[in-house]
Design a protein around this motif. Sequence first.
Motif, PDB file in Angstrom:
ATOM      1  N   TRP A 133      -7.829  11.169   1.020  1.00  0.00           N
ATOM      2  CA  TRP A 133      -8.020  10.008   0.144  1.00  0.00           C
ATOM      3  C   TRP A 133      -6.985   8.928   0.434  1.00  0.00           C
TER       4      TRP A 133
ATOM      5  N   GLY B  13      -7.515   5.143   2.370  1.00  0.00           N
ATOM      6  CA  GLY B  13      -7.140   3.893   1.715  1.00  0.00           C
ATOM      7  C   GLY B  13      -6.126   3.095   2.524  1.00  0.00           C
TER       8      GLY B  13
ATOM      9  N   ARG C 156      -7.522   1.011   5.651  1.00  0.00           N
ATOM     10  CA  ARG C 156      -8.431  -0.124   5.522  1.00  0.00           C
ATOM     11  C   ARG C 156      -7.824  -1.380   6.131  1.00  0.00           C
TER      12      ARG C 156
ATOM     13  N   ARG D  57       0.815  -1.220   0.000  1.00  0.00           N
ATOM     14  CA  ARG D  57       0.000   0.000   0.000  1.00  0.00           C
ATOM     15  C   ARG D  57       0.844   1.263   0.000  1.00  0.00           C
TER      16      ARG D  57
END
Length: 215
Positions: A205, A209, A212, A169
């Motif tokens: 944003w 993300g 999560r 990520r």
Amino acid sequence: MPRPAAAPRPAITPRSAATREALYLAGLRRFAADGWRTARVRDIIADAGQGNDSAINYHFGGRAGLLEEVVRRGVARMEDERRADLRQWNSAPPGLAEIVRAVVSPLADLLDDDEGRWTLRVIAQLGSLAEVGRTVTTGPVADTALQDQLEMLVSAVTARCGSDLATHRVRQLIVMLTAELAARACDPPESSLRHGTYVIDLIDWFATGLARPAP
């Protein structure tokens, strides 16, 4: 087997410093416009008003050395702001969203002037090559506040989704963030969001993300 001795660096005089700076800025513009791999050295030298075909090799050790100088200067330009955040965190450990803000905001501030925008367009060409734990924490990034912040980011994301997914990520963040900022730097839309709103939304944003849980 011992390494060969490094070639001595050229002596720095006011004239050579001015030549080096002219070559740097010309190379930065060409790398941004034409790509760092495909920009022609002869064009960089001509743009800088120089006539010596070996000037890039002499001052930077070649194309790759000039690229490293671009990244190094870009990282150094953000260092004071990043160090200030790190000092502040000594008394109050940051949450994930705060770490994301500290990573993203100084990079987005490079949009404020031509040199910063050219730098963003060059950095974006390297985003897809990033490997968390190797390329983003070595070279010009090594021993900088950015390295410390990225390591903190990986740690914070790991607590939410595990180390393997966290590494993936954070790499996604680097690739998408550099590409997005380069696109805005290349052709800023006249009717776009104001800079402050744009950056806040970008941070939110990415933070959402990264936070999560693992699927």
